[in-house]
Scaffold this active site. Structure first.
Site, PDB file in Angstrom:
ATOM      1  N   ASN A 169      10.425   4.279   2.725  1.00 36.90           N
ATOM      2  CA  ASN A 169      10.251   3.738   4.066  1.00 36.90           C
ATOM      3  C   ASN A 169      11.471   2.931   4.485  1.00 36.90           C
ATOM      4  O   ASN A 169      12.297   2.529   3.657  1.00 36.90           O
ATOM      5  CB  ASN A 169       9.039   2.799   4.078  1.00 36.90           C
ATOM      6  CG  ASN A 169       7.729   3.509   3.882  1.00 36.90           C
ATOM      7  OD1 ASN A 169       7.282   4.248   4.737  1.00 36.90           O
ATOM      8  ND2 ASN A 169       7.090   3.284   2.740  1.00 36.90           N
ATOM      9  N   ARG A 178       0.837  -1.206   0.000  1.00 37.24           N
ATOM     10  CA  ARG A 178       0.000   0.000   0.000  1.00 37.24           C
ATOM     11  C   ARG A 178       0.875   1.261   0.000  1.00 37.24           C
ATOM     12  O   ARG A 178       1.002   1.938  -1.013  1.00 37.24           O
ATOM     13  CB  ARG A 178      -0.932  -0.019   1.223  1.00 37.24           C
ATOM     14  CG  ARG A 178      -2.098   0.997   1.136  1.00 37.24           C
ATOM     15  CD  ARG A 178      -1.759   2.393   1.588  1.00 37.24           C
ATOM     16  NE  ARG A 178      -1.280   2.462   2.964  1.00 37.24           N
ATOM     17  CZ  ARG A 178      -0.779   3.569   3.511  1.00 37.24           C
ATOM     18  NH1 ARG A 178      -0.681   4.688   2.795  1.00 37.24           N
ATOM     19  NH2 ARG A 178      -0.337   3.565   4.760  1.00 37.24           N
ATOM     20  N   CYS A 221       5.719   9.657  -0.087  1.00 32.79           N
ATOM     21  CA  CYS A 221       4.419  10.235   0.250  1.00 32.79           C
ATOM     22  C   CYS A 221       4.036  11.229  -0.837  1.00 32.79           C
ATOM     23  O   CYS A 221       4.795  12.169  -1.094  1.00 32.79           O
ATOM     24  CB  CYS A 221       4.463  10.933   1.613  1.00 32.79           C
ATOM     25  SG  CYS A 221       2.913  11.740   2.035  1.00 32.79           S
TER      26      CYS A 221
END
Length: 311
Positions: A259, A24, A250
């Site tokens: 990440n 995701r 993001c």
């Protein structure tokens, strides 16, 4: 594998649950749309590697995140994954309706500790966004769903700079009080440092938020994600968000890079003697496969190192 050599450290959790966000958060910012079948295969491979919590998708309006427009098509393809938790992100009650209709029973909402990011991400003030989430959380709990609250910009904001700890604590407490079972503290632009992490965790404890309900979500913009994770583990946190292969960013904060890579995290945890249940070889192979699908190498240092050894 004989490396890393296991040298346990004192006062760390015996086991860490990895909340895998690659499918995701890792894919949402990709410019080229990843086929639904590839996403489903990605999740299945992650599960085969031993990950038991894999965030599957988001029921956000396709206009805002086109990459995740296939949530209704993807989620049913994951129904054969027994024993694997498949959280989904919902932005509002409409998103919750879509998720519940497909049988989702782990829900996440996404709040901000800063006004600037709340405006950029949700087009609302912080308090307006909390008011929007309250009925979502209430209804999710009525359906006996587990609810995670993401809290972004906990350590710094690209528009506002440093974010006061008390400001983060206020929003965190609001999410807990409205019924969130778990709270993920996000270093969205990767500016946290270890003492800052421990200070925030201690302040949350002092304000009645237990460590057992907290997770951490670090980005590696300045190379601090692992050191910040270790600081959180030393405080007692035992749930860590990570993204296979270090995928992610993001779409609403351009300074946010990838990440924390799940492989890098697992390598460190293995060396500390902390159980994750993850097969690092299978996980690395999964990220190499996904990098091939995306047409570029994985940014994970561990993936690169292990792949080089095997080539």
């Amino acid at each position: 594998m004989t490396l890393p050599m296991v040298v346990p450290a004192q006062d760390l959790p015996a086991r860490v649950r990895i909340h895998e966000v690659g499918a995701r958060d890792g894919l949402q910012n990709e410019k080229s749309v990843v086929p639904t079948e590839v996403k489903a295969e990605f999740v299945h491979r992650l599960a085969a590697a031993g990950l038991t919590t894999i965030e599957a998708t988001s029921f956000v309006h396709p206009k805002w995140v086109p990459q995740l427009a296939d949530a209704e098509a993807l989620f049913p393809l994951l129904g054969d994954l027994d024993g694997v938790a498949l959280p989904v992100l919902v932005p509002n009650e409409r998103g919750l309706d879509r998720a519940l209709a497909l049988g989702a029973h782990r829900i996440a909402v996404f709040a901000s500790a800063t006004e600037s990011f709340a405006k950029a991400n949700l087009n609302r003030t912080v308090d307006e966004s909390l008011a929007m989430f309250e009925p979502v959380v209430t209804r999710a709990k009525e359906h006996k769903a587990h609810v995670r609250g993401y809290l972004s910009m906990c350590f710094g904001d690209p528009w506002e700079g440093a974010v006061p700890v008390h400001q983060v604590v206020r929003v965190a407490k609001a999410l807990v009080h409205m019924g969130c079972d778990e709270l993920s503290l996000g270093d969205t632009i990767g500016v946290a440092t270890p003492a800052h992490v421990q200070t925030l965790l201690a302040e949350l404890n002092e304000e009645g938020v237990p460590t057992s309900s907290l997770a951490v979500h670090f980005h590696d913009t300045y190379g601090q994600a692992l050191s910040n994770t270790l600081a959180a583990l030393q405080h007692g946190v035992s749930t860590v968000d990570a993204s296979a292969g270090g995928l992610g960013g993001c779409p609403y904060a351009k300074s946010a890079t990838g990440n924390l890579a799940t492989e890098d995290l697992v390598w460190m945890l293995q060396g500390l003697g902390i159980d994750t249940g993850v097969d690092l070889g299978l996980l690395t192979a999964t990220s190499v496969w996904m990098a091939g699908q995306l047409g570029r190498p994985s940014p994970s240092r561990t993936v690169r190192a292990l792949s080089h050894q095997e080539s």
